[in-house]
Scaffold this motif. Sequence first.
Motif, short mmCIF file in Angstrom:
data_model
loop_
_atom_site.label_atom_id
_atom_site.label_comp_id
_atom_site.label_asym_id
_atom_site.label_seq_id
_atom_site.Cartn_x
_atom_site.Cartn_y
_atom_site.Cartn_z
N LEU A 130 2.15 10.78 -9.71
CA LEU A 130 1.29 11.23 -10.81
C LEU A 130 1.21 12.75 -10.86
N LEU A 131 1.33 13.36 -9.69
CA LEU A 131 1.19 14.81 -9.63
C LEU A 131 2.25 15.54 -10.46
N LYS A 189 1.20 6.94 -6.73
CA LYS A 189 0.13 7.88 -7.05
C LYS A 189 0.58 9.31 -6.84
N ILE A 190 1.36 9.52 -5.81
CA ILE A 190 1.86 10.87 -5.56
C ILE A 190 2.67 11.31 -6.77
N ALA A 248 2.71 15.31 -13.44
CA ALA A 248 2.16 15.73 -14.73
C ALA A 248 1.48 17.09 -14.64
N THR A 256 2.39 1.77 -3.49
CA THR A 256 1.39 2.27 -4.45
C THR A 256 1.05 3.71 -4.15
N PHE A 257 0.92 4.03 -2.87
CA PHE A 257 0.64 5.40 -2.46
C PHE A 257 1.69 6.34 -3.05
N PHE A 305 9.77 11.54 -3.51
CA PHE A 305 8.83 10.99 -2.52
C PHE A 305 8.43 9.57 -2.91
N ALA A 314 0.84 -1.20 0.00
CA ALA A 314 0.00 0.00 0.00
C ALA A 314 0.87 1.25 0.00
N LEU A 315 1.94 1.19 0.78
CA LEU A 315 2.82 2.33 0.87
C LEU A 315 3.45 2.62 -0.49
N TYR A 326 8.13 15.19 -6.04
CA TYR A 326 7.15 14.11 -6.09
C TYR A 326 7.82 12.79 -6.42
#
Lengths: 576, 441
Positions: free
Chosen positions: A405-406, A402-403, A408, A398-399, A422, A395-396, A419
């Motif tokens: 992604l920002l 997703k971060i 873009a 994947t989290f 991170f 989960a960590l 990002y």
Amino acid sequence: MTHQPDQNFLDMVLNHDDSDASESETSSSNSGSNSNSDSNNDGTSNSEEIVQSNITTVDVEQEKTVVIDHQTNQISTKKPKDPQNSDKKSTSENESSESSESKTDSSSEENVNQKNTNKEEKKENENKKEKVVEIPLSDNSKTSESSNNENKNEKESGSGSGSESESEKEKEKEKEKNPKKKPQETLESITLIENNKSELKISVGSPETIGSGMKKHTVYQVTTGGNDNQEEKGNKKEKKKKKKSKGKGVKRRYKDFLWLKNNLILKYPGVVVPAMPGKKMTSKFSNEFIEMRRSKLEMFLNRISLHPILSQAQIFTDFLEKNVTNIYNTKVIKKVPKDTVPPLNEKYELFKEKEGDQDYIKETMKRWETLGPILKEIQTESLKFRQTKELYANALGTFGEKIDLLRAVETKIQFQDAYTFFAKKLADIEKMSNEELKTGQIPFEESIDDYISLCNSVKTTETTVNKANSTLKSGQNRESKTKIKYEKAKTTGNKKLKQIKKEYDTSVENAKTLQQQYSKIVAVFANELRILQQRKERDIQQFLLKFSKAQLTLSKQIQQAWGEIIETIKSIDEEL
Amino acid sequence: MTEQSNKNENSETTSESSSSSGSDSEETTKFEEVSVISEQKTTNTTIMKSEKNINQKKEKEKEKEKEPNLNTFQSNLQISVSKPISRGSGRNKFTSYQIKTKLKDDKEKEFVVTRRYKDFLWLHNNLYEDFPGVVIPILPGKKLISKFKERFVESRRAKFEIFLNRIKVHKLLHSSPYFKQFLEKDVFNIFKSQDNKKKKNKKSNQDNIILNEAYKNINFQPSDLEYIQNVIKRWETIIPFLKEILNESNRFRNEKEIIGNCITRLGGTIQKLKKSEKDNQFRDMENLFSKKIAKIGDLVIGDFETDHLEFNDSIQDHLNLSIAVINSEKTRKSVESKYKIATEYEKYTKGKVDKAKKLKSKSVVAFEKEYKKATKRRKDLKNKTEQISAVFANELKVLQRNQERGISNTFLLFSQAQFTLAKRSTKCWDEIVTKIEEIKI
């Protein structure tokens, strides 16, 4: 079971009297031990008992059960639990009489041991082993034997002065602990000795699946180690050993292992026989399962080989060497008349029951019984914990993704980089967490599993002791019954008086034997338990420590990762 | 209050306002300050830093722009939201908040009203209707369940306060009559009040009298349209990302909770080992082991659960803001398309006129009337479009900067919390390891 014509050296030696001095090098120590035993014969019994305190010192080092063979002055170690000890080197003492019985050179054992890659602590143990020196049982032989031992130790371990000094330390420790006991008493001066057989590194390998359908099964190659490199050690005795013991290796299946275990349990009541991996009805052909089973079977055999009593078993030798398939079909147990038992192995003679033994057994068994379910609980929780950790790490990670992604939607490059950083750090944490599972969590679970098996083995052993007890009781029962019969016959002037007397006499004889046997069994069991108790504490400490250290490391790594993230974000803030 | 609002209006009409991005530092300032107050998690350094940043920026921008900005406004009001009280029961249960408005100059004058979430929503929706192009400050989200927990109520209260204060300093929004009513009108359930003005406004959307005046003060630049076009894409794109982040964050939080429980249970089972232990050293060690582990479990679940929830809230706010931005853009676009249609219609009427003239038709005059009307309408819509766009562009600029800082702050706080958690765990494990190693057998 008959011996095969090409019976190996070990078999022959097994039939020897233990006190034989087989090889020249060992003669001095042998004579030492022999004289010792002689002298001790006057004062104390031949059997050695192990004093727990002694074992404490020694066992802690070696994590083994210590059994002293008085006659041979050998101290063999049994390790029903710890597979790491499978590669212990024998001390010189072992070479005295049992050395002749060993299959391979001690040095070969050493080398083979070093090849054993099972556990990390093995190296530790090997170092510790070098410390172990047989402390002679009597003052007389002490110096000569110890020096002998040290020499042999050196030769074997090749560690030179290191082992010497350490063995000295051992001796002193022993002496300190038992100031009261006379030097004649055998138990104080116990150090761990490897049974020569322990030099055998038994390997179970190359599993092949044969047969099909219902008859499908897996067969393993069992080989007993013994390398050419050992010859270089220049130990005459070793060379001789090597010449005579040429175990090529046999194919065995699970049923054969089971046969071995069950027969050992039957033949050696009171001895804790090492645990075997469990039976499985379905899905027993997956690579993972086979590998796990293989390594457990290997551990099983090696532990037996380290036990002073079990390693001498004929069936063990046969198992390792006899080239027959499906050895499990062999009948081992001879039929004996009712209420009698077959004679115990001669090693039992070395033990004498002490007064507190039976109580000690009762008390200790209680604790072993509570331990079993607790360990199972720990195992369950540990498994849940591990599964949760995997999910958490995932989960960590994947989290973090997703971060990232920002990126873009960011125009400022510092943000973009932040990002990504991170995300990367979180992915690192995920990786580290999964690593920890391998180094911390899984070994922890394996240790727990092993210990649970040990608890079961101990319980099984208790039943053999109880069985001996009930046999004894029925034997005594028969004795009193026949006594009554005889008394009656005497008074009534029965024709068959002679016959009845004979019956009575046999039953008396029998009851006596049973009593003796039972006493020995109790002594052996009490001894095993004492050693196990010591080892248990040590082991628990070890695996909790290992587990905690792994968690600590991981926690530190995670802390650092977040620290780096914070720094990165802060540096961006400043730029803004 | 009415006095004040009149004053404000006057100042607006007289002062020149530009749509430049200058001096939006004040808005930023307010945002920072308010968020600093209500978000109790910020560390001192963050506060100091943000204040430092604000001051620096303020000075920078004050030098840049002398003309006051659309979005910033020196308000004389002091608004506070407090005293959340749970009222009603069962399905009708709700929480009410006390709104206190004070005039800085006239300390005697004070308005105290009681409002609930629905009232805030009413205000928000009316502002949305009345001020196209303005991104109305976001409200905390609606919640259907577990809305009475202390932590939740407190965070809502804080967000309401931010909401009102943002409106207060917004040059356009603060003059809204709805805002005035909200602060002053001493009635319950103001959300129920039907406003005729509203109805009228709905009918003729272009006739926002008050707004128009204020909007007229904004200078439109063609670059505004370009800017909007460039920037709006990012706001669109970020929405699904933020949703995914929120999802993952929740999953992450759930796993953390489970792990916290597991850790504690594992510690508990290990403690049981002491039942089969004789040695006191061991019992002590096993006790400590499970105690420390339980502590770690608590840390994971308890203390730092809150931080995670705060993070989630922040992300949710960013998400809501993005959605609000997109909605505002939709409104702006609808006006823009009306303008385009009006242009077409004007052309069409012009065409009719020309045609009629050629044909020397009697309807020329009528057509010319139509054409005049159409032109008027087109011009009107052109103005409106430009004004709205100008306002919107400005909003976007301000939001952009705020969002950056906001997001970096969000992540910083989150990371700091994780760091502290890891640090404390490390300490616990260290103690455990030490204790185990101490045991002599």
